[in-house]
Motif scaffolding. Structure first.
Motif, PDB file in Angstrom:
ATOM      1  N   CYS A 156      46.987 -17.430  31.891  1.00  0.00           N
ATOM      2  CA  CYS A 156      46.150 -16.879  32.962  1.00  0.00           C
ATOM      3  C   CYS A 156      44.790 -16.442  32.398  1.00  0.00           C
ATOM      4  CB  CYS A 156      46.865 -15.707  33.621  1.00  0.00           C
ATOM      5  SG  CYS A 156      45.944 -14.988  34.989  1.00  0.00           S
ATOM      6  N   ASP A 157      44.806 -15.735  31.286  1.00  0.00           N
ATOM      7  CA  ASP A 157      43.557 -15.280  30.665  1.00  0.00           C
ATOM      8  C   ASP A 157      42.696 -16.464  30.234  1.00  0.00           C
ATOM      9  OD1 ASP A 157      44.404 -12.668  31.028  1.00  0.00           O
ATOM     10  OD2 ASP A 157      45.017 -12.384  28.935  1.00  0.00           O
ATOM     11  N   LYS A 158      43.330 -17.475  29.657  1.00  0.00           N
ATOM     12  CA  LYS A 158      42.600 -18.655  29.186  1.00  0.00           C
ATOM     13  C   LYS A 158      41.982 -19.415  30.357  1.00  0.00           C
ATOM     14  CE  LYS A 158      42.204 -20.005  25.596  1.00  0.00           C
ATOM     15  NZ  LYS A 158      41.063 -19.824  24.664  1.00  0.00           N
ATOM     16  N   VAL A 159      42.725 -19.576  31.433  1.00  0.00           N
ATOM     17  CA  VAL A 159      42.213 -20.295  32.605  1.00  0.00           C
ATOM     18  C   VAL A 159      41.037 -19.527  33.207  1.00  0.00           C
ATOM     19  CG1 VAL A 159      42.749 -21.004  34.973  1.00  0.00           C
ATOM     20  CG2 VAL A 159      44.350 -21.517  33.122  1.00  0.00           C
ATOM     21  N   GLU A 166      28.285 -29.350  22.063  1.00  0.00           N
ATOM     22  CA  GLU A 166      29.074 -28.166  21.711  1.00  0.00           C
ATOM     23  C   GLU A 166      29.862 -27.647  22.913  1.00  0.00           C
ATOM     24  OE1 GLU A 166      28.311 -23.606  20.252  1.00  0.00           O
ATOM     25  OE2 GLU A 166      26.889 -25.145  19.597  1.00  0.00           O
ATOM     26  N   HIS A 167      29.233 -27.634  24.079  1.00  0.00           N
ATOM     27  CA  HIS A 167      29.903 -27.172  25.298  1.00  0.00           C
ATOM     28  C   HIS A 167      31.081 -28.079  25.653  1.00  0.00           C
ATOM     29  CE1 HIS A 167      26.847 -24.177  26.234  1.00  0.00           C
ATOM     30  NE2 HIS A 167      25.923 -25.087  25.964  1.00  0.00           N
ATOM     31  N   ALA A 168      30.873 -29.388  25.539  1.00  0.00           N
ATOM     32  CA  ALA A 168      31.936 -30.338  25.883  1.00  0.00           C
ATOM     33  C   ALA A 168      33.113 -30.208  24.924  1.00  0.00           C
ATOM     34  CB  ALA A 168      31.385 -31.763  25.879  1.00  0.00           C
ATOM     35  N   ARG A 169      32.825 -30.101  23.658  1.00  0.00           N
ATOM     36  CA  ARG A 169      33.910 -29.944  22.676  1.00  0.00           C
ATOM     37  C   ARG A 169      34.669 -28.643  22.902  1.00  0.00           C
ATOM     38  NH1 ARG A 169      31.343 -32.418  17.092  1.00  0.00           N
ATOM     39  NH2 ARG A 169      31.502 -34.576  17.793  1.00  0.00           N
ATOM     40  N   HIS A 170      33.941 -27.585  23.215  1.00  0.00           N
ATOM     41  CA  HIS A 170      34.571 -26.299  23.491  1.00  0.00           C
ATOM     42  C   HIS A 170      35.491 -26.411  24.718  1.00  0.00           C
ATOM     43  CE1 HIS A 170      34.985 -21.929  23.662  1.00  0.00           C
ATOM     44  NE2 HIS A 170      34.709 -22.010  24.948  1.00  0.00           N
ATOM     45  N   GLY A 171      35.007 -27.071  25.756  1.00  0.00           N
ATOM     46  CA  GLY A 171      35.811 -27.250  26.967  1.00  0.00           C
ATOM     47  C   GLY A 171      37.071 -28.059  26.711  1.00  0.00           C
ATOM     48  N   ILE A 172      36.934 -29.129  25.947  1.00  0.00           N
ATOM     49  CA  ILE A 172      38.101 -29.961  25.610  1.00  0.00           C
ATOM     50  C   ILE A 172      39.107 -29.146  24.798  1.00  0.00           C
ATOM     51  CG2 ILE A 172      38.860 -31.942  24.234  1.00  0.00           C
ATOM     52  CD1 ILE A 172      36.241 -33.347  25.158  1.00  0.00           C
ATOM     53  N   GLU A 187      44.265 -26.023  24.467  1.00  0.00           N
ATOM     54  CA  GLU A 187      44.978 -24.751  24.318  1.00  0.00           C
ATOM     55  C   GLU A 187      45.808 -24.447  25.566  1.00  0.00           C
ATOM     56  OE1 GLU A 187      41.928 -21.894  23.486  1.00  0.00           O
ATOM     57  OE2 GLU A 187      41.440 -22.817  21.558  1.00  0.00           O
ATOM     58  N   MET A 188      45.240 -24.728  26.741  1.00  0.00           N
ATOM     59  CA  MET A 188      45.989 -24.493  27.982  1.00  0.00           C
ATOM     60  C   MET A 188      47.197 -25.421  28.062  1.00  0.00           C
ATOM     61  SD  MET A 188      43.014 -23.677  30.792  1.00  0.00           S
ATOM     62  CE  MET A 188      41.702 -24.750  30.196  1.00  0.00           C
ATOM     63  N   ASP A 189      47.023 -26.677  27.676  1.00  0.00           N
ATOM     64  CA  ASP A 189      48.152 -27.620  27.666  1.00  0.00           C
ATOM     65  C   ASP A 189      49.263 -27.133  26.747  1.00  0.00           C
ATOM     66  OD1 ASP A 189      46.799 -29.299  29.428  1.00  0.00           O
ATOM     67  OD2 ASP A 189      46.118 -30.677  27.855  1.00  0.00           O
ATOM     68  N   GLU A 190      48.887 -26.606  25.581  1.00  0.00           N
ATOM     69  CA  GLU A 190      49.890 -26.091  24.653  1.00  0.00           C
ATOM     70  C   GLU A 190      50.629 -24.882  25.236  1.00  0.00           C
ATOM     71  OE1 GLU A 190      47.643 -25.415  21.049  1.00  0.00           O
ATOM     72  OE2 GLU A 190      48.183 -27.389  20.268  1.00  0.00           O
ATOM     73  N   LEU A 191      49.894 -24.003  25.915  1.00  0.00           N
ATOM     74  CA  LEU A 191      50.544 -22.849  26.541  1.00  0.00           C
ATOM     75  C   LEU A 191      51.494 -23.284  27.654  1.00  0.00           C
ATOM     76  CD1 LEU A 191      47.580 -20.320  26.582  1.00  0.00           C
ATOM     77  CD2 LEU A 191      49.775 -20.002  25.427  1.00  0.00           C
ATOM     78  N   ILE A 192      51.115 -24.283  28.412  1.00  0.00           N
ATOM     79  CA  ILE A 192      51.997 -24.801  29.465  1.00  0.00           C
ATOM     80  C   ILE A 192      53.274 -25.351  28.844  1.00  0.00           C
ATOM     81  CG2 ILE A 192      52.259 -26.628  31.196  1.00  0.00           C
ATOM     82  CD1 ILE A 192      49.236 -26.140  31.838  1.00  0.00           C
ATOM     83  N   GLU A 193      53.156 -26.059  27.734  1.00  0.00           N
ATOM     84  CA  GLU A 193      54.346 -26.574  27.038  1.00  0.00           C
ATOM     85  C   GLU A 193      55.236 -25.414  26.578  1.00  0.00           C
ATOM     86  OE1 GLU A 193      53.615 -29.417  23.911  1.00  0.00           O
ATOM     87  OE2 GLU A 193      52.199 -30.525  25.166  1.00  0.00           O
ATOM     88  N   LYS A 194      54.623 -24.362  26.035  1.00  0.00           N
ATOM     89  CA  LYS A 194      55.414 -23.203  25.595  1.00  0.00           C
ATOM     90  C   LYS A 194      56.140 -22.564  26.775  1.00  0.00           C
ATOM     91  CE  LYS A 194      52.752 -21.864  21.525  1.00  0.00           C
ATOM     92  NZ  LYS A 194      51.914 -20.819  20.901  1.00  0.00           N
ATOM     93  N   ILE A 195      55.439 -22.448  27.893  1.00  0.00           N
ATOM     94  CA  ILE A 195      56.062 -21.868  29.086  1.00  0.00           C
ATOM     95  C   ILE A 195      57.228 -22.738  29.545  1.00  0.00           C
ATOM     96  CG2 ILE A 195      55.700 -21.419  31.550  1.00  0.00           C
ATOM     97  CD1 ILE A 195      52.819 -20.504  30.744  1.00  0.00           C
ATOM     98  N   ASP A 196      57.020 -24.049  29.568  1.00  0.00           N
ATOM     99  CA  ASP A 196      58.082 -24.975  29.983  1.00  0.00           C
ATOM    100  C   ASP A 196      59.289 -24.917  29.056  1.00  0.00           C
ATOM    101  OD1 ASP A 196      56.633 -25.863  32.161  1.00  0.00           O
ATOM    102  OD2 ASP A 196      55.936 -27.697  31.181  1.00  0.00           O
TER     103      ASP A 196
END
Length: 98
Positions: free
Chosen positions: A56-59, A19-25, A30-39
Motif C-alpha cells: 500500500c505504501d509503495k503504491v 532516470e525517472h523511467a528506470r526508477h518507475g520500472i 518491487e510491487m510485483d515482488e510484494l504481491i508475490e510475497k502476499i500470495d
C-alpha cells in the motif's frame, strides 16, 4: 492491464526521462515482488499484513511520483501520436478487463 513497458520503455532512451523511467520500472518490480510475497503468505500470518502495508505504501508513493512529475515530463517527451496510441491501448485494455 497496460504493461509498464508500454509507458516506461520508450522513455529510457530519453536523457530527460531515463532516470525517472528506470526508477518507475524498479518500483513496479518491487510491487510485483510484494504481491508475490502476499500470495505466498497465509492471510492469518502477521507477515501478510506487513507485506500488504508495504505494498500500500509503495503504491501510494509510486502514484504520487507519477501524478506530480512523471506524467508531466513524459507529456513533453512523447509525440502527440504516441500519446494517442498509449491512450487507445489503455482504453482497449480497460474494456477487456470489465
Amino acid at each position: 492491464m497496460l504493461k509498464k513497458r508500454a509507458l516506461y520503455s520508450p522513455l529510457i532512451d530519453n536523457d530527460m526521462m531515463q532516470e525517472h523511467a528506470r526508477h518507475g520500472i524498479a518500483e513496479h518490480h518491487e510491487m510485483d515482488e510484494l504481491i508475490e510475497k502476499i500470495d505466498d503468505t497465509d492471510m492469518d500470518s502477521p507477515a501478510w499484513l506487513t507485506y500488504a502495508k508495504q505494498l500500500c505504501d509503495k503504491v501510494e508513493h509510486h502514484l504520487k511520483d507519477e501524478e506530480h512529475s512523471f506524467f508531466q515530463l513524459a507529456g513533453k517527451v512523447f509525440t502527440e501520436l504516441q500519446k494517442t496510441e498509449l491512450a487507445k491501448e489503455y482504453q482497449d485494455e480497460m474494456k477487456k478487463n470489465r
